[in-house]
Write a protein that holds these residues in place. Structure first.
Motif, PDB file in Angstrom:
ATOM      1  N   ALA A  18       1.008  -1.140  -0.056  1.00 55.41           N
ATOM      2  CA  ALA A  18       0.049  -0.055   0.020  1.00 55.41           C
ATOM      3  C   ALA A  18       0.819   1.305  -0.068  1.00 55.41           C
ATOM      4  O   ALA A  18       0.372   2.397  -0.658  1.00 55.41           O
ATOM      5  CB  ALA A  18      -1.003   0.130   1.200  1.00 55.41           C
ATOM      6  N   VAL A  19       2.099   1.077   0.671  1.00 55.93           N
ATOM      7  CA  VAL A  19       2.864   2.398   0.777  1.00 55.93           C
ATOM      8  C   VAL A  19       3.241   2.901  -0.844  1.00 55.93           C
ATOM      9  O   VAL A  19       3.184   3.971  -0.922  1.00 55.93           O
ATOM     10  CB  VAL A  19       4.281   1.991   1.203  1.00 55.93           C
ATOM     11  CG1 VAL A  19       5.311   3.034   1.143  1.00 55.93           C
ATOM     12  CG2 VAL A  19       4.165   1.967   2.648  1.00 55.93           C
ATOM     13  N   LEU A  25       1.888  11.946   0.419  1.00 62.81           N
ATOM     14  CA  LEU A  25       2.996  11.572   0.690  1.00 62.81           C
ATOM     15  C   LEU A  25       2.829  11.386   2.350  1.00 62.81           C
ATOM     16  O   LEU A  25       3.520  10.279   2.877  1.00 62.81           O
ATOM     17  CB  LEU A  25       4.002  12.649   0.378  1.00 62.81           C
ATOM     18  CG  LEU A  25       4.745  12.532  -1.176  1.00 62.81           C
ATOM     19  CD1 LEU A  25       5.600  13.554  -1.248  1.00 62.81           C
ATOM     20  CD2 LEU A  25       5.257  11.135  -1.211  1.00 62.81           C
ATOM     21  N   MET A  26       2.134  12.157   2.979  1.00 53.94           N
ATOM     22  CA  MET A  26       1.989  11.978   4.471  1.00 53.94           C
ATOM     23  C   MET A  26       1.448  10.893   4.815  1.00 53.94           C
ATOM     24  O   MET A  26       1.837  10.190   5.725  1.00 53.94           O
ATOM     25  CB  MET A  26       1.313  13.209   5.049  1.00 53.94           C
ATOM     26  CG  MET A  26       1.512  13.559   6.179  1.00 53.94           C
ATOM     27  SD  MET A  26       3.100  13.874   6.827  1.00 53.94           S
ATOM     28  CE  MET A  26       3.240  15.708   6.729  1.00 53.94           C
ATOM     29  N   SER A  27       0.210  10.217   4.293  1.00 51.54           N
ATOM     30  CA  SER A  27      -0.309   9.174   4.321  1.00 51.54           C
ATOM     31  C   SER A  27       0.552   8.127   4.026  1.00 51.54           C
ATOM     32  O   SER A  27       0.766   6.946   4.781  1.00 51.54           O
ATOM     33  CB  SER A  27      -1.740   8.733   3.435  1.00 51.54           C
ATOM     34  OG  SER A  27      -2.331   9.974   3.562  1.00 51.54           O
ATOM     35  N   ALA A  28       1.625   8.308   3.321  1.00 50.90           N
ATOM     36  CA  ALA A  28       2.302   7.017   2.868  1.00 50.90           C
ATOM     37  C   ALA A  28       3.347   6.639   3.886  1.00 50.90           C
ATOM     38  O   ALA A  28       3.845   5.813   4.352  1.00 50.90           O
ATOM     39  CB  ALA A  28       3.299   7.215   1.677  1.00 50.90           C
ATOM     40  N   VAL A  29       3.768   8.034   4.586  1.00 49.13           N
ATOM     41  CA  VAL A  29       4.743   7.875   5.690  1.00 49.13           C
ATOM     42  C   VAL A  29       3.872   6.997   6.825  1.00 49.13           C
ATOM     43  O   VAL A  29       4.656   6.334   7.482  1.00 49.13           O
ATOM     44  CB  VAL A  29       5.216   9.373   6.128  1.00 49.13           C
ATOM     45  CG1 VAL A  29       5.701   9.292   7.346  1.00 49.13           C
ATOM     46  CG2 VAL A  29       6.118   9.839   5.016  1.00 49.13           C
ATOM     47  N   ILE A  30       2.648   7.538   6.996  1.00 50.95           N
ATOM     48  CA  ILE A  30       1.929   6.737   8.139  1.00 50.95           C
ATOM     49  C   ILE A  30       2.062   5.306   7.994  1.00 50.95           C
ATOM     50  O   ILE A  30       2.017   4.372   8.820  1.00 50.95           O
ATOM     51  CB  ILE A  30       0.628   7.583   8.403  1.00 50.95           C
ATOM     52  CG1 ILE A  30       0.771   8.980   8.694  1.00 50.95           C
ATOM     53  CG2 ILE A  30      -0.139   7.009   9.522  1.00 50.95           C
ATOM     54  CD1 ILE A  30       1.530   9.271   9.957  1.00 50.95           C
ATOM     55  N   VAL A  31       1.613   4.871   6.651  1.00 52.98           N
ATOM     56  CA  VAL A  31       1.411   3.647   6.456  1.00 52.98           C
ATOM     57  C   VAL A  31       2.756   2.869   6.660  1.00 52.98           C
ATOM     58  O   VAL A  31       2.692   1.831   7.087  1.00 52.98           O
ATOM     59  CB  VAL A  31       0.792   3.456   4.974  1.00 52.98           C
ATOM     60  CG1 VAL A  31       0.913   2.051   4.508  1.00 52.98           C
ATOM     61  CG2 VAL A  31      -0.399   3.902   4.894  1.00 52.98           C
ATOM     62  N   PHE A  32       3.873   3.330   6.187  1.00 46.37           N
ATOM     63  CA  PHE A  32       5.252   2.865   6.550  1.00 46.37           C
ATOM     64  C   PHE A  32       5.278   2.649   7.970  1.00 46.37           C
ATOM     65  O   PHE A  32       5.992   1.760   8.377  1.00 46.37           O
ATOM     66  CB  PHE A  32       6.220   4.009   5.889  1.00 46.37           C
ATOM     67  CG  PHE A  32       7.512   3.252   5.907  1.00 46.37           C
ATOM     68  CD1 PHE A  32       7.873   1.998   4.829  1.00 46.37           C
ATOM     69  CD2 PHE A  32       8.502   3.915   6.499  1.00 46.37           C
ATOM     70  CE1 PHE A  32       9.046   1.613   4.887  1.00 46.37           C
ATOM     71  CE2 PHE A  32       9.711   3.082   6.591  1.00 46.37           C
ATOM     72  CZ  PHE A  32      10.097   2.108   5.654  1.00 46.37           C
ATOM     73  N   PHE A  67      11.132  11.456   7.900  1.00 48.68           N
ATOM     74  CA  PHE A  67      10.477  11.698   6.784  1.00 48.68           C
ATOM     75  C   PHE A  67       9.411  12.936   6.646  1.00 48.68           C
ATOM     76  O   PHE A  67       9.181  13.570   5.755  1.00 48.68           O
ATOM     77  CB  PHE A  67       9.604  10.167   6.281  1.00 48.68           C
ATOM     78  CG  PHE A  67      10.214   9.160   5.938  1.00 48.68           C
ATOM     79  CD1 PHE A  67      11.131   9.638   4.788  1.00 48.68           C
ATOM     80  CD2 PHE A  67      10.093   7.857   6.294  1.00 48.68           C
ATOM     81  CE1 PHE A  67      11.696   8.507   4.112  1.00 48.68           C
ATOM     82  CE2 PHE A  67      10.827   6.982   5.433  1.00 48.68           C
ATOM     83  CZ  PHE A  67      11.584   7.284   4.448  1.00 48.68           C
ATOM     84  N   VAL A  68       8.834  13.105   7.646  1.00 44.54           N
ATOM     85  CA  VAL A  68       7.864  14.394   7.925  1.00 44.54           C
ATOM     86  C   VAL A  68       8.612  15.665   7.722  1.00 44.54           C
ATOM     87  O   VAL A  68       8.035  16.396   7.034  1.00 44.54           O
ATOM     88  CB  VAL A  68       7.153  14.146   9.131  1.00 44.54           C
ATOM     89  CG1 VAL A  68       6.401  15.444   9.385  1.00 44.54           C
ATOM     90  CG2 VAL A  68       6.000  13.032   9.296  1.00 44.54           C
TER      91      VAL A  68
END
Lengths: 79, 139
Positions: A18-19, A25-32, A67-68
């Protein structure tokens, strides 16, 4: 490997796929981060609590913060 | 990005995180944990504190230069302690003892405890300085 570990493993696979599909991008960081946290739980299930602590601190904590911060800096430069 | 919710929760959470990081560092040879784990948790504490409270009393007292000096001193001490252990082993001499350690007795493992603490200091300072450098552009 018991059912709980298989469940965690499935969540990890879903998260890691899902990443690359999440647009924000912020959602991708949270999923990671969720992927990393599941990995910490899995280390604990595999009798390596030492590694679980490190994974939770580095993977879910410091990597996410970096990342953030990187995303914030890039946005500021672009807009 | 520091809303009142984050500030409140971090204020509650931070003391327990500090104690947990020191526990991991000091009991690393007897229970799960160790220098790197405790140092990374301590570094996360410092980053959180810096991010939420800004350059507060801690940031004013421990500037980047002082933290670098502290890290360098810890690294030098680590090298001396580990080096004498290594050389004593090579030369068949009796260096500082490294016993196996018994659970419940924190001082029972000789050299491992100070080595864990020194590694923790180095790792925490490295993480904190990387994040600070990244966020603010200078130490």
């Amino acid at each position: 490997m018991n059912t709980f570990s298989m469940l965690i493993l499935g969540l990890m696979i879903i998260g890691s796929v899902a990443v690359s599909y999440v647009k924000n991008l912020m959602s991708a960081v949270i999923v990671f981060m969720i992927y990393s946290l599941m990995m910490a739980v899995l280390w604990e299930q595999l009798n390596a609590p030492d590694l679980a602590i490190t994974e939770a601190a580095v993977g879910a904590g410091i990597t996410t913060v970096l990342f953030v911060l990187a995303i914030r800096r890039v946005r500021r430069k672009v807009s | 990005m520091t809303t009142p919710i984050i500030r409140r929760i971090v204020g509650w959470l931070l003391p327990f995180l500090w104690i947990f990081s020191f526990y991991i560092m000091l009991f690393g040879h007897l229970s799960p944990g160790g220098g790197f784990s405790g140092g990374s948790v301590l570094g996360a504490c410092l980053i959180l504190d810096r991010h939420v409270n800004g350059a507060n009393a801690f940031g004013a007292r421990f500037t980047g230069e002082r933290l670098l000096k502290l890290s360098l001193a810890a690294l030098l001490l680590y090298g001396i302690l580990k080096g004498q252990s290594f050389l004593a082993g090579v030369l068949h001499m009796n260096g500082l003892p490294i016993p196996l350690g018994t659970p419940g007795n924190i001082l029972s493992s000789g050299l491992i405890l100070p080595l864990n603490v020194l590694v923790g200091i180095v790792v925490a300072v490295a993480f904190y300085l990387i994040a600070t450098l990244f966020e603010e552009g200078h130490l």
